[in-house]
Design an enzyme around this catalytic site. Structure first.
Site: not given
Ligand code: HXC
Length: 293
Positions: A34, A159, A177
């Site tokens: 986006i 958001s 958000k």
């Molecule tokens: C449960 C999860 C999980 C899942 C990660 N975690 N994935 N828990 N279900 N599917 C948990 C991990 O176990 C860990 O907890 C904690 O989250 C932190 O994870 P880390 O791997 O240490 O990484 P970190 O860099 O802190 O986390 C980032 C993240 C990851 C958010 C978890 O997904 C990421 O990097 N995402 C970036 C890209 C992204 O998400 N893009 C999408 C954007 S779209 P524990 O307890 O095990 O330590 C978007 C749209 C929103 O935002 C609105 C839509 C309308």
């Protein structure tokens, strides 16, 4: 529908090709689906840009590609920046000013998301998403504030509509958000007298995005697609978000601050994020009796 823009955007859009000439936009998450297209629209319409991300190679190569869109465009990619770290953002803002001269517009778009029910969402996972989405948005404005004040700039937060009603599996993102909206509204009031505008954009189901891939339930064979549930009868496109972005930064929105522009074809009105899987998915997720701390 392509997920990037090209010259046809300028030819076919209602915007003047050079409305952002001499301006610079600073975009967190600018290599993502986006925010990349938001950046492309701004660059096509005359702005230079800095895109900020965690992944160095992805951020730098996206910047190079975006720069190709307009002869003379300057686009820099600044990787290895985690929006949870305000000093990293400040360094990125300083580099932007050194290389591009100024910052007029800020898009706080970096976000983290995954589907998880409460039972399986650890306290640390909740904190990660709130820290990226909410603290990261705050840090982005903190790091660019001096430039925004100097240039009477404008802020746009990305958001969502997930907090307008209870959306299961998204409580971490909804909570974050809701905070982003509150942050934007308060900044609109506090920074308005300094000439700075602050608004949010709230995308719905935007096709071809990472968020959509993570959140949309898989279509069942033969069943009408989810788009039939959208009042406007289609999924959104990244171009839809880009058009609203251009509007909110353009002089046409000079008197618009403290608003939330929902770009979702009307789907939140019918509980679009919840209906598809409620309540069966919750019941199955809770068949595991051990809650994750
Ligand atoms: C449960 C999860 C999980 C899942 C990660 N975690 N994935 N828990 N279900 N599917 C948990 C991990 O176990 C860990 O907890 C904690 O989250 C932190 O994870 P880390 O791997 O240490 O990484 P970190 O860099 O802190 O986390 C980032 C993240 C990851 C958010 C978890 O997904 C990421 O990097 N995402 C970036 C890209 C992204 O998400 N893009 C999408 C954007 S779209 P524990 O307890 O095990 O330590 C978007 C749209 C929103 O935002 C609105 C839509 C309308």
């Amino acid at each position: 529908m392509p997920n990037t823009l090209d010259q046809s955007f300028v030819k076919n859009s209602p915007w003047k090709p050079d409305i952002f000439k001499g301006k610079v936009v600073f975009v967190t998450g600018g290599a993502g689906t986006i925010c990349r297209v938001q950046t492309e629209a701004m660059v096509l319409l005359g702005a230079d840009a800095a895109i900020i991300g965690r992944n160095v190679a992805k951020t730098e190569s996206a910047a190079k590609e975006i720069a190709q869109l307009r002869p003379g465009a300057k686009v820099i990619g600044i990787g290895a920046v985690d929006v949870r770290e305000v000093q990293q953002l400040k360094d990125a803002a300083d580099r932007t000013v050194r290389e591009l001269g100024r910052i007029d517009f800020v898009i706080a778009g970096a976000a983290g998301n995954f589907l998880s029910d409460f039972n399986h969402l650890s306290s640390n996972a909740f904190k990660s998403v709130v820290s990226i989405d909410l603290l990261g948005s705050y840090n982005t404005v903190k790091a660019t504030f001096d430039e925004l004040r100097k240039n009477k700039g404008a802020i746009l937060f990305v958001s969502a509509t997930l907090h307008y009603y209870g959306v299961p599996f998204q409580l971490h993102v909804g909570a974050a958000k809701a905070g982003v909206d509150a942050l934007s509204n308060a900044l609109a009031v506090e920074l308005g007298p300094l000439g700075i505008r602050s608004n949010c954009i709230a995308p719905g189901f935007i096709d071809g995005t990472e968020g959509f891939a993570r959140l949309a339930p898989p279509a069942e064979d033969g069943a009408p697609g989810m788009e039939s549930k959208v009042p406007l009868q289609r999924f959104g496109t990244t171009k839809d978000i880009a058009e609203s972005t251009v509007y909110l930064f353009s002089p046409a929105a000079d008197y618009v601050t403290g608003t939330i522009q929902i770009v979702d074809g009307g789907i939140w009105h019918i509980g679009g994020f919840t209906n598809a899987f409620y309540p069966q998915a919750i019941i199955s997720a809770n068949s595991d009796p051990q809650s994750k701390l």
